[in-house]
Design an enzyme around this catalytic site. Sequence first.
Site, PDB file in Angstrom:
ATOM      1  N   ASN A   7      -7.416  15.361   8.412  1.00  0.00           N
ATOM      2  CA  ASN A   7      -6.340  15.005   7.484  1.00  0.00           C
ATOM      3  C   ASN A   7      -6.201  16.184   6.518  1.00  0.00           C
ATOM      4  O   ASN A   7      -7.030  16.363   5.628  1.00  0.00           O
ATOM      5  CB  ASN A   7      -6.726  13.721   6.748  1.00  0.00           C
ATOM      6  CG  ASN A   7      -5.630  13.252   5.815  1.00  0.00           C
ATOM      7  OD1 ASN A   7      -4.626  13.931   5.618  1.00  0.00           O
ATOM      8  ND2 ASN A   7      -5.825  12.082   5.235  1.00  0.00           N
ATOM      9  N   ARG A  91      -3.705  13.760  11.362  1.00  0.00           N
ATOM     10  CA  ARG A  91      -2.773  12.912  10.632  1.00  0.00           C
ATOM     11  C   ARG A  91      -1.563  13.767  10.243  1.00  0.00           C
ATOM     12  O   ARG A  91      -1.716  14.816   9.639  1.00  0.00           O
ATOM     13  CB  ARG A  91      -3.443  12.377   9.376  1.00  0.00           C
ATOM     14  CG  ARG A  91      -2.485  11.567   8.568  1.00  0.00           C
ATOM     15  CD  ARG A  91      -3.110  11.024   7.310  1.00  0.00           C
ATOM     16  NE  ARG A  91      -2.131  10.178   6.666  1.00  0.00           N
ATOM     17  CZ  ARG A  91      -2.099   9.961   5.370  1.00  0.00           C
ATOM     18  NH1 ARG A  91      -2.999  10.511   4.592  1.00  0.00           N
ATOM     19  NH2 ARG A  91      -1.181   9.187   4.863  1.00  0.00           N
ATOM     20  N   HIS A 180       2.574   5.165   5.598  1.00  0.00           N
ATOM     21  CA  HIS A 180       1.351   4.360   5.773  1.00  0.00           C
ATOM     22  C   HIS A 180       1.369   3.576   7.104  1.00  0.00           C
ATOM     23  O   HIS A 180       0.682   2.563   7.233  1.00  0.00           O
ATOM     24  CB  HIS A 180       1.180   3.301   4.655  1.00  0.00           C
ATOM     25  CG  HIS A 180       0.897   3.856   3.301  1.00  0.00           C
ATOM     26  ND1 HIS A 180       1.494   3.335   2.168  1.00  0.00           N
ATOM     27  CD2 HIS A 180       0.082   4.835   2.891  1.00  0.00           C
ATOM     28  CE1 HIS A 180       1.056   3.998   1.107  1.00  0.00           C
ATOM     29  NE2 HIS A 180       0.201   4.923   1.518  1.00  0.00           N
ATOM     30  N   ARG A 241       3.806   6.775  -9.557  1.00  0.00           N
ATOM     31  CA  ARG A 241       5.196   6.762  -9.075  1.00  0.00           C
ATOM     32  C   ARG A 241       5.938   5.517  -9.586  1.00  0.00           C
ATOM     33  O   ARG A 241       5.374   4.427  -9.616  1.00  0.00           O
ATOM     34  CB  ARG A 241       5.226   6.754  -7.547  1.00  0.00           C
ATOM     35  CG  ARG A 241       4.885   8.099  -6.954  1.00  0.00           C
ATOM     36  CD  ARG A 241       4.764   8.035  -5.443  1.00  0.00           C
ATOM     37  NE  ARG A 241       3.398   8.300  -5.024  1.00  0.00           N
ATOM     38  CZ  ARG A 241       2.962   8.205  -3.778  1.00  0.00           C
ATOM     39  NH1 ARG A 241       3.769   7.841  -2.814  1.00  0.00           N
ATOM     40  NH2 ARG A 241       1.713   8.468  -3.490  1.00  0.00           N
ATOM     41  N   GLU A 384      -7.825   4.244   8.687  1.00  0.00           N
ATOM     42  CA  GLU A 384      -6.820   5.105   9.309  1.00  0.00           C
ATOM     43  C   GLU A 384      -7.465   6.126  10.241  1.00  0.00           C
ATOM     44  O   GLU A 384      -6.907   6.458  11.283  1.00  0.00           O
ATOM     45  CB  GLU A 384      -5.997   5.817   8.220  1.00  0.00           C
ATOM     46  CG  GLU A 384      -5.040   4.848   7.535  1.00  0.00           C
ATOM     47  CD  GLU A 384      -4.479   5.361   6.219  1.00  0.00           C
ATOM     48  OE1 GLU A 384      -5.252   5.414   5.249  1.00  0.00           O
ATOM     49  OE2 GLU A 384      -3.294   5.693   6.165  1.00  0.00           O
TER      50      GLU A 384
END
Length: 398
Positions: A7, A91, A180, A241, A384
Site C-alpha cells: 500500500n 492497493r 473503500h 473532511r 483490506e
Amino acid sequence: MNILVINCGSSSLKYQFINMDTETVLAKGLCDRIGLEKSFVKHGKGDEQPIVVNKDLPDHKVAISSVIGLLTDSVHGVIGDMSEISAVGHRVVHGAEKFSESKVINGEVIAVLKECIELAPLHNPPNITGIEACIHIMPETPMVAVFDTAFHQTMPAHSFMYALPYDYYIKYKIRRYGFHGTSHRYVAERAAALMGKPISELKIVTCHLGNGSSICAVDGGKSVDTSMGFTPLEGLMMGTRSGSVDPALVAYIADKEGVDLKAVGDVLNKKSGVLGISGLSSDFRDVLEKAGQGNERARLAMDIFCYQVKKYIGQYAAAMGGLDIVVFTAGIGENNNSLRKQMVTGLEFMGIAIDNAKNAVRGEEIDISTEDARVRTMVIPTNEELAIARETARLTSY
Ligand code: ADP
C-alpha cells in the site's frame, strides 16, 4: 503461496507478507519518510516486537529493496530468497470506469492507470510509483492491482450520476465512484458468512468508519450506492473532511475569506469535519474524551457524525427496499461501542436492536443484535490486506 501486499503513499509504503495456505501474516511493516530526511523501516516478524531500522530511503525502489532485504534477512526475515514471493498485490485508489475488478498488471494496465491520474492526483501517482518500483526489483514476479473503486462499479446510473450537465460525464468523467470498496466487499462477505446465508439473498449496509468514512448499500453482494463520490470528500463528515455540504458554500467561503478555490478545497479536506467542529482534534478518541469531560463542541461533533450515519442507514434501507444486516467496521466502527449504540438508537422501528453486553465486545467478528432483532447488527473487523492478498492469489494461481 506467499503474497506481498503493498500500500504505497507518496512518502510511505506499508506492506504485509501473507502465507495464503494458512492466511497468516508472516511479516509486516512500514517504510516511512521516503525521499525525506530521517527515513526508516519498521518491520515486524509474526507476532514479534517490530524493529526500527533507520535507513536512507531516497525513493520507492530503495524502499522496496529494503523490504525484500528484511523479508530475506537471516535474523528478521521469514523467507530464504525473493523467489518465495509468489506474487505482489498492490492497493490502487482509483480505477475509474476502466476497472470493475482487480487486474494482473501489465504495460497496458499501467498505461490506463496513468490515464486515471487526473481523477486521483494525490493517490494514484504514488500507487503507480510503487508498482513500477516493484516491477524494477522483481521483474519476474506477477503483480495484481486491487482498486478501491472497483466494487462500486456495479452502482446503477441513477445512483452514480450527479444532476449536472450530462456532457460533463462524457467529457470529464464526472460521476460518483465511491472508495473503500475492498473493505466494504470484505465485511459484507464476512457478514453473510457469519449469518450463514448466501450474500446473493441479503441486503446489507456496511459502515466503514475510520479516519476516512464511507457507507455502502450492498444488495445481493453488489454495491448499489455509497456515500463517497467523485472524490473521498463526499458523504459523511470525517476526521478532517467536511463530507457533503451545500456546493454554493465553496464560492461563498472563498469570497468571505478572500481566498482562492484551492484554499477552500483545503479547508473542506483538512480543516473541517470532527476537527473543524470540535476545534480540538481529528482523532475520535481525543474528541470523545473531551466530550466526556463536558466539552460541548466535542459532543456536537460526535452527535453530527452519529446522526449522519443513522440517516445513511435509513436511506440505504429505503434504496434497497429492505435491510437484513448493518455492519460496523474500521477504527471507530470496530472499537467504539457507545458511538455504535448512538448511531442505531431510534432505528428500532426498522427492526434494529442491539444487545448492550454483546456490543461491549471488541476486536472480533460478532453479531451484536438482540436475539429477536429482525435486522442483524454486526461488528466485523476489516482486513483490506487479506482481501488484496486473496484477490492476488485468485488471479495468479494458474
Ligand atoms: P484509517 O482510515 O487511517 O485506516 P482507521 O480505520 O485506523 O483509519 O481509524 C482511525 C480512527 O479510528 C481514528 O479517528 C481513531 O480515533 C478511531 N478510533 C480508534 N479506536 C477508537 C475507539 N476506541 N473509539 C473511538 N474511535 C476510535
